[in-house]
Design an enzyme around this catalytic site. Structure first.
Site, PDB file in Angstrom:
ATOM      1  N   LYS A   1      40.019  42.672  44.810  1.00 34.17           N
ATOM      2  CA  LYS A   1      41.115  42.641  44.849  1.00 34.17           C
ATOM      3  C   LYS A   1      42.046  42.928  45.318  1.00 34.17           C
ATOM      4  O   LYS A   1      43.151  41.315  46.351  1.00 34.17           O
ATOM      5  CB  LYS A   1      41.053  42.279  43.332  1.00 34.17           C
ATOM      6  CG  LYS A   1      39.971  41.538  41.943  1.00 34.17           C
ATOM      7  CD  LYS A   1      40.318  41.433  40.809  1.00 34.17           C
ATOM      8  CE  LYS A   1      39.428  41.265  39.650  1.00 34.17           C
ATOM      9  NZ  LYS A   1      38.450  40.270  39.959  1.00 34.17           N
TER      10      LYS A   1
ATOM     11  N   GLU B   1      50.005  42.156  38.183  1.00 32.56           N
ATOM     12  CA  GLU B   1      50.187  40.319  38.350  1.00 32.56           C
ATOM     13  C   GLU B   1      51.009  40.198  37.618  1.00 32.56           C
ATOM     14  O   GLU B   1      51.075  40.995  36.244  1.00 32.56           O
ATOM     15  CB  GLU B   1      48.819  39.575  38.400  1.00 32.56           C
ATOM     16  CG  GLU B   1      48.364  39.482  39.599  1.00 32.56           C
ATOM     17  CD  GLU B   1      47.176  39.336  39.558  1.00 32.56           C
ATOM     18  OE1 GLU B   1      47.129  37.845  38.266  1.00 32.56           O
ATOM     19  OE2 GLU B   1      46.066  38.958  40.453  1.00 32.56           O
TER      20      GLU B   1
ATOM     21  N   HIS C   1      38.193  36.977  28.564  1.00 26.91           N
ATOM     22  CA  HIS C   1      37.788  36.227  30.112  1.00 26.91           C
ATOM     23  C   HIS C   1      36.791  35.873  30.450  1.00 26.91           C
ATOM     24  O   HIS C   1      37.126  36.300  31.739  1.00 26.91           O
ATOM     25  CB  HIS C   1      38.350  37.937  30.661  1.00 26.91           C
ATOM     26  CG  HIS C   1      40.294  37.509  30.059  1.00 26.91           C
ATOM     27  ND1 HIS C   1      41.085  36.829  30.235  1.00 26.91           N
ATOM     28  CD2 HIS C   1      40.634  39.631  29.247  1.00 26.91           C
ATOM     29  CE1 HIS C   1      42.211  38.260  29.392  1.00 26.91           C
ATOM     30  NE2 HIS C   1      42.016  38.778  29.369  1.00 26.91           N
TER      31      HIS C   1
ATOM     32  N   ARG D   1      28.908  34.631  45.825  1.00 26.17           N
ATOM     33  CA  ARG D   1      27.527  34.392  45.862  1.00 26.17           C
ATOM     34  C   ARG D   1      27.224  33.201  44.825  1.00 26.17           C
ATOM     35  O   ARG D   1      28.154  32.571  44.599  1.00 26.17           O
ATOM     36  CB  ARG D   1      26.591  34.736  44.922  1.00 26.17           C
ATOM     37  CG  ARG D   1      28.014  35.282  43.718  1.00 26.17           C
ATOM     38  CD  ARG D   1      28.021  36.043  42.516  1.00 26.17           C
ATOM     39  NE  ARG D   1      28.682  37.037  41.677  1.00 26.17           N
ATOM     40  CZ  ARG D   1      29.454  35.842  40.745  1.00 26.17           C
ATOM     41  NH1 ARG D   1      28.687  34.365  40.642  1.00 26.17           N
ATOM     42  NH2 ARG D   1      30.652  36.069  39.875  1.00 26.17           N
TER      43      ARG D   1
HETATM   44  P1  ADP Z   1      37.496  39.385  36.510  1.00 24.06           P
HETATM   45  O1  ADP Z   1      36.842  39.609  38.168  1.00 24.06           O
HETATM   46  O2  ADP Z   1      37.588  40.384  35.887  1.00 24.06           O
HETATM   47  O3  ADP Z   1      36.522  37.961  36.149  1.00 24.06           O
HETATM   48  P2  ADP Z   1      39.260  37.479  37.162  1.00 24.06           P
HETATM   49  O4  ADP Z   1      41.342  37.926  38.695  1.00 24.06           O
HETATM   50  O5  ADP Z   1      38.635  36.325  37.645  1.00 24.06           O
HETATM   51  O6  ADP Z   1      39.214  38.290  36.547  1.00 24.06           O
HETATM   52  O7  ADP Z   1      40.358  36.649  36.060  1.00 24.06           O
HETATM   53  C1  ADP Z   1      39.061  36.255  34.884  1.00 24.06           C
HETATM   54  C2  ADP Z   1      40.345  35.405  34.118  1.00 24.06           C
HETATM   55  O8  ADP Z   1      41.311  36.798  33.477  1.00 24.06           O
HETATM   56  C3  ADP Z   1      40.874  34.256  34.463  1.00 24.06           C
HETATM   57  O9  ADP Z   1      39.951  33.533  34.494  1.00 24.06           O
HETATM   58  C4  ADP Z   1      42.092  33.886  33.376  1.00 24.06           C
HETATM   59  O10 ADP Z   1      42.086  33.106  32.566  1.00 24.06           O
HETATM   60  C5  ADP Z   1      42.442  35.765  33.409  1.00 24.06           C
HETATM   61  N1  ADP Z   1      43.477  36.036  33.537  1.00 24.06           N
HETATM   62  C6  ADP Z   1      43.603  36.511  35.308  1.00 24.06           C
HETATM   63  N2  ADP Z   1      45.054  36.631  35.960  1.00 24.06           N
HETATM   64  C7  ADP Z   1      45.473  36.155  35.517  1.00 24.06           C
HETATM   65  C8  ADP Z   1      46.651  35.820  35.491  1.00 24.06           C
HETATM   66  N3  ADP Z   1      47.216  36.317  36.317  1.00 24.06           N
HETATM   67  N4  ADP Z   1      48.074  36.233  34.318  1.00 24.06           N
HETATM   68  C9  ADP Z   1      47.081  35.089  33.334  1.00 24.06           C
HETATM   69  N5  ADP Z   1      45.361  35.171  33.065  1.00 24.06           N
HETATM   70  C10 ADP Z   1      44.726  35.708  33.771  1.00 24.06           C
END
Ligand code: ADP
Length: 497
Positions: A115, A199, A234, A291
């Site tokens: 990331k 973040e 999530h 993917r």
């Molecule tokens: P992972 O790779 O663990 O799935 P992601 O970065 O794709 O993590 O985030 C998964 C979910 O978490 C997102 O779909 C959203 O719902 C929440 N999320 C991620 N980053 C943020 C953020 N900065 N603020 C609010 N919600 C977030």
């Protein structure tokens, strides 16, 4: 490309096998001890046993997968999603063995798998990022300073994260130290990499992602968005395309940003660029999944494009035939992930046997599954049983169709997310498109499921019992080759229950 080995199981293995067959390409399934009689094994031309049920002894063992290729003469591997699909070393090993990896380059996988590194790469391509740190953090004092600068609440994330693991929301400075410690520990144990970063926490975001296709000649297009805001822990449960909040201008801007993300890592193959969109219409890059995505069918329904076939053509080195300007959104598609989980009990995973399993049918209904009646849902793997997709001319009609299809779906033997889907399709705020990633926490009351499912469950239970008592028999049928190292090698079993 004459023979594809599908290094996966369940619905996605079945999904890939189907497209390969339509292209006249032979298929090889791999299976663990728990999947001896699985649908993907039955549908493939050949099948190879790769080890005991736990995935780290079977589906994740690179040497076993490569040996299966050698044994069967497979000249390409499709990794599906999960398992080895985002493992850059695996992609490299496959290529080194002279086998085509149906996916992006190891370099793209590695870059987008971090990331932190991926954010650095996309920043140079003018892609908006959530305000936060660009480097891994270990020092709490430094983290505190950065958090002050961004403003609480903040989110601590694992660089190697996935599946929502290693994520912690911090509302106040006091909590930062302990939350950071926990995030580092969780990331270390889950991913073997404790790097975390900070973040800004977007309080009411939507999860919007774009489907990408790129060939090996530098052409990259996007196939519009998927709205994936209905999540628990999530993790997505319901996805749809298109999103109700994107107007043509925003769609174009986000689509261009998604293409730029793909350009930043020299991407080819099918991929997904994930964004979060805040209430003011600002969007930020989250990550890229290198993917095929679980929810890819909704994109296939609204574009008419078979993404697996495109992946195969790209891997064969062909030039993309589809041009961005030729693509059009037609209709609306919604997907419900049918998980073996109890929505009335905090979506707790369930195990058990599909005593009764009857899928819905009819116009605009697609079920991607890899299970059959009588089969047990093993505890070793993801608890997803199927993906139910409803497609129609617009969102309202697609929701009604989904509601009808859920009503026809009969599963007995374990609890599933079907009643949750039924509940959701009746919610006025879902119908009006008023959703964000907290929809389930904010609006879902498990008590309301009683009304939805009581009557249906009683009927299903009676039918299932009748069926189970009267009709339980197994037939042995001749079929394709199964290489499992045992005596009766050339056999195919099908359960007629
Ligand atoms: P992972 O790779 O663990 O799935 P992601 O970065 O794709 O993590 O985030 C998964 C979910 O978490 C997102 O779909 C959203 O719902 C929440 N999320 C991620 N980053 C943020 C953020 N900065 N603020 C609010 N919600 C977030």
């Amino acid at each position: 490309m004459k023979k594809i080995l599908v290094a996966n199981r369940g619905e996605i293995a079945v999904r890939v096998i189907r497209s390969a067959k339509e292209m006249g390409i032979k298929t090889v399934a791999v299976f663990s001890e728990a999947d001896r009689n699985a649908l993907h094994v039955q549908l493939a031309d050949e099948a190879v046993f790769v080890g005991p049920a736990p995935s780290n002894q079977s589906y994740l063992v690179v040497a076993n997968i490569l040996a299966a290729c050698e044994k069967t003469g497979a000249d390409a591997i499709h990794p599906g999603y999960g398992f080895l699909s985002e493992n850059a070393d695996f992609a490299k090993e496959v290529t080194k063995a002279g086998i085509t990896f149906i996916g992006p380059s190891p370099r793209s996988i590695r870059l987008m798998g971090s990331k932190i590194e991926s954010k650095k790469a996309v920043a140079e391509f003018n892609v908006p990022l959530v305000p936060g740190t660009a480097e891994a953090l270990t020092d709490v004092k430094e983290a505190k300073e950065i958090a002050e600068g961004i403003g609480y609440p903040i989110l601590i994330k694992a660089s190697a994260g996935g599946g929502g693991k290693g994520m912690r929301i911090v509302y106040e400075a006091d909590e930062l130290e302990s939350q950071m410690g926990q995030a580092i520990r969780e990331a270390t144990s889950a991913f073997g990499d404790g790097s975390v970063f900070i973040e800004k926490y977007i309080t009411s975001p939507r999860h919007i992602e774009f489907q990408i296709l790129g060939d090996q000649h530098g052409n990259i297009i996007h196939l519009f968005e998927r709205e994936c805001s209905i999540q628990r822990r999530h993790q997505k449960v319901v996805e749809e395309a298109p999103s109700t909040v994107l107007d043509p201008t925003l769609r174009q801007q986000m689509g261009e940003a998604a293409v730029n993300v793909a350009k930043s890592c020299g991407y080819f193959g099918a991929g997904t660029v994930e964004f979060i969109l805040d209430e003011t219409g600002k969007f930020y890059f989250l990550e890229m999944n290198t993917r095929l995505q679980v929810e890819h069918p909704v994109t296939e329904m609204i574009t008419g494009i078979d993404l697996v076939k495109e992946q195969i053509k790209i891997a064969r080195g062909e030039t993309l035939e589809i041009k961005q300007e030729d693509l059009k959104i037609e209709g609306h598609a919604i997907e419900l992930r049918v998980y073996a989980e109890d929505p009335a009990n905090n979506f707790l995973p369930e195990t058990g046997t599909l005593i009764r399993y009857q899928t819905p049918k009819g116009l605009g209904v697609r079920v991607d599954d890899g299970v059959e009646q009588g089969q047990a849902i093993p505890i070793y793997y993801d608890p997803m049983i199927a993906k139910l997709v409803a497609y129609d001319i617009d969102r309202e009609a697609a929701i009604k169709r989904m509601d009808r299809a859920i009503g026809e779906y009969e599963i007995a033997g374990l609890k599933t997310t079907l009643p949750f889907g039924k509940w959701l399709m009746g919610q006025s705020n879902f119908l009006s498109g008023d959703i964000d990633t907290h929809f389930i926490e904010k609006h879902f009351d498990a008590a309301e499921l009683q009304n939805v499912s009581q009557e249906k469950m009683e009927v299903a239970a009676k039918v299932a019992l009748h069926h189970f008592l009267n009709n339980n028999r197994i037939q042995v049928k001749q079929g394709g080759a199964v290489h499992d190292g045992s005596e009766n090698k050339w056999r195919r079993r099908r359960n007629h229950v």
